[in-house]
Design an enzyme around this catalytic site. Structure first.
Site, mmCIF file in Angstrom:
data_model
loop_
_atom_site.group_PDB
_atom_site.id
_atom_site.type_symbol
_atom_site.label_atom_id
_atom_site.label_comp_id
_atom_site.label_asym_id
_atom_site.label_seq_id
_atom_site.Cartn_x
_atom_site.Cartn_y
_atom_site.Cartn_z
ATOM 1 N N ARG A 269 0.814 -1.209 0.000
ATOM 2 C CA ARG A 269 0.000 0.000 0.000
ATOM 3 C C ARG A 269 0.853 1.267 0.000
ATOM 4 O O ARG A 269 0.310 2.369 -0.041
ATOM 5 C CB ARG A 269 -0.945 0.013 1.221
ATOM 6 N N ASP A 293 26.627 -9.139 -0.892
ATOM 7 C CA ASP A 293 27.587 -9.650 0.089
ATOM 8 C C ASP A 293 26.950 -10.596 1.095
ATOM 9 O O ASP A 293 27.591 -10.985 2.074
ATOM 10 C CB ASP A 293 28.275 -8.489 0.814
ATOM 11 N N ASP A 319 30.219 -1.313 -1.737
ATOM 12 C CA ASP A 319 30.001 -0.365 -0.640
ATOM 13 C C ASP A 319 31.082 -0.566 0.425
ATOM 14 O O ASP A 319 30.863 -0.359 1.617
ATOM 15 C CB ASP A 319 28.606 -0.529 -0.028
ATOM 16 N N GLY A 355 30.354 -2.220 3.515
ATOM 17 C CA GLY A 355 30.602 -3.635 3.330
ATOM 18 C C GLY A 355 32.053 -3.992 3.549
ATOM 19 O O GLY A 355 32.928 -3.127 3.637
#
Length: 427
Positions: A269, A293, A319, A355
């Protein structure tokens, strides 16, 4: 005996990723920093003769791949905050180069340095450092993750320095980047976001939607505006824009920063930015980043995205932050302290803070999740090269491309890496 008078040539024979296919009996010929020939082995002699008329090739250095080995283009990471103990947002040029050499040797031969939101002076100085590294060829340019982001979805971004669009500061960022600012993450719901998108695209900078709480229609409209702006800039032929290295050869679509992370979850929604990003990518009007990852995204979701969107609309990104390539411990991500435990980087608040995996880790993870190897490699090479406007130059084994070559074994582990025609890592 007459000695060869042409340039020395390295020929890699065996299985190779050529375009979107793995070719068993292939040859990749390298001279200097470039690829002379890449294709079926049967065409090597005629290919070299066409590229090196007259004197022909000089000394031939033969590399015969073992059964199970595979030659692929060097990997391209569009979203990297550091690694091997170095935090790009706070690094000087020397420490950044040290980390970059290790990234290159691990198979990621092209890195777009990412800077997180920080104090204005720190952002400007960071841009100047990495603009210099880009001009020297150490990085492919700079990705700014902020500062025009949503506080509601700031993730590991420091909310003290987030702001709505400020044309004067945006202009200062562009100036500090000296044409090396390639992408910028922004939240489309912030005041002035349309003006920001127009400014970025006019300068050949790719807008990347992210860290946003935008409604679906607003996110979709912003992606469409960004795509139109990039296409217009590309078509203009403005030599000042072409100097950025992006407009001249192509980015015609925006990107989406680490899809699903830093945005409202998809809800039936309240579909939010995720739904808009999926629709745009499925239509070929945006490219989405996936951090495969197994921490930021479940592997099942990664495989689902490849099936729904296609590899040509996906880029794998790390990242990565300073802990990438190292073990658990305490590290920095810009102004924030980050604790890494079991390979997962988090702020004290519990928010994931970048990461720790490599690009090659992501490729292996995607394949393990069920993504075809050719598709995973395409999203780690050809597609990010296209985002950078460097199609045909990086991320491909083709005549005329830069000689960035990664040799993999049957387990998709790196056995050797060539960057710009030089072996920088050999197993």
């Amino acid at each position: 005996m007459t000695q060869p008078s042409g340039p020395p040539v390295t020929v890699i024979r065996g299985r190779a990723l050529l375009g979107s296919r793995i070719v068993s009996d292939s040859a990749v010929a390298v001279a200097g920093a470039g690829i002379l020939y890449a294709g079926p082995e049967a065409g090597l002699a005629s290919g070299l003769a066409a590229e090196l008329p007259g004197a022909g090739a000089g000394t031939l250095n033969e590399v015969q791949l073992a059964p199970g080995q595979l030659a692929v283009p060097g990997l391209v990471d569009l979203h990297c905050h550091g690694g091997y103990g170095t935090d790009f947002p706070s690094a000087d040029a020397a420490s950044a180069r040290t980390a970059l050499r290790r990234m290159h040797a691990a198979g990621t031969t092209t890195v777009l340095a990412s800077l997180v939101t920080a104090a204005p002076d720190d952002l400007l100085s960071g841009l100047e450092v990495f603009a210099g590294l880009a001009e020297a060829g150490d990085v492919a340019g700079v990705h700014l993750e902020g500062p025009f982001l949503s506080t509601a979805r700031c993730g590991a971004q420091d909310p003290r320095w987030l702001r709505a669009f400020d044309p004067d500061f945006a202009g200062a960022l562009l100036a500090a980047g000296r044409g090396q600012l390639r992408t910028m993450t922004y939240a489309p719901e912030l005041p002035g976001a349309h003006e920001l998108v127009d400014l970025l695209t006019a300068h050949g900078v790719v807008p990347s939607l992210g860290h946003t709480a935008a409604a679906a229609h607003d996110a979709g409209a912003s992606l469409a505006r960004a795509a139109a702006g990039l296409a217009s800039a590309r078509a203009s032929g403005d030599p000042d824009l072409a100097m950025s290295g992006s407009v001249a050869s192509g980015p015609a679509v925006p990107t989406v920063t680490h899809l699903f992370n830093g945005m409202d979850p998809l809800h039936h929604r309240s579909p939010g930015a995720v739904a808009a990003a999926l629709r745009a990518a499925r239509a070929g009007k945006a490219v989405v980043e996936l951090i495969a990852d197994n921490v930021h995204l479940d592997p099942y979701l990664v495989a689902t995205m490849f099936e729904l969107l296609g590899a040509g609309n996906i880029v794998l990104v790390t990242d990565a932050m300073a802990a990438a390539g190292l073990g658990d411990g305490t590290y920095r991500l810009g102004p924030a302290e980050v604790l890494v435990q079991n390979g997962v980087a988090r702020l004290e608040s519990g928010a994931i803070a970048g990461g720790t995996a490599s690009m090659l880790d992501l490729v292996r993870n995607a394949v393990t999740a069920g993504v075809p190897l050719e598709a995973a490699l395409r999203s780690a090479t050809e597609v990010p090269a296209r985002v950078l406007g460097a199609s045909g130059k990086i991320g491909t084994l083709a005549a005329g491309a830069t000689a960035d070559v990664l040799l993999l074994d049957a387990g998709l582990q790196a056995t050797a890496v060539m960057r710009h025609g030089v072996w920088i890592s050999e197993g």
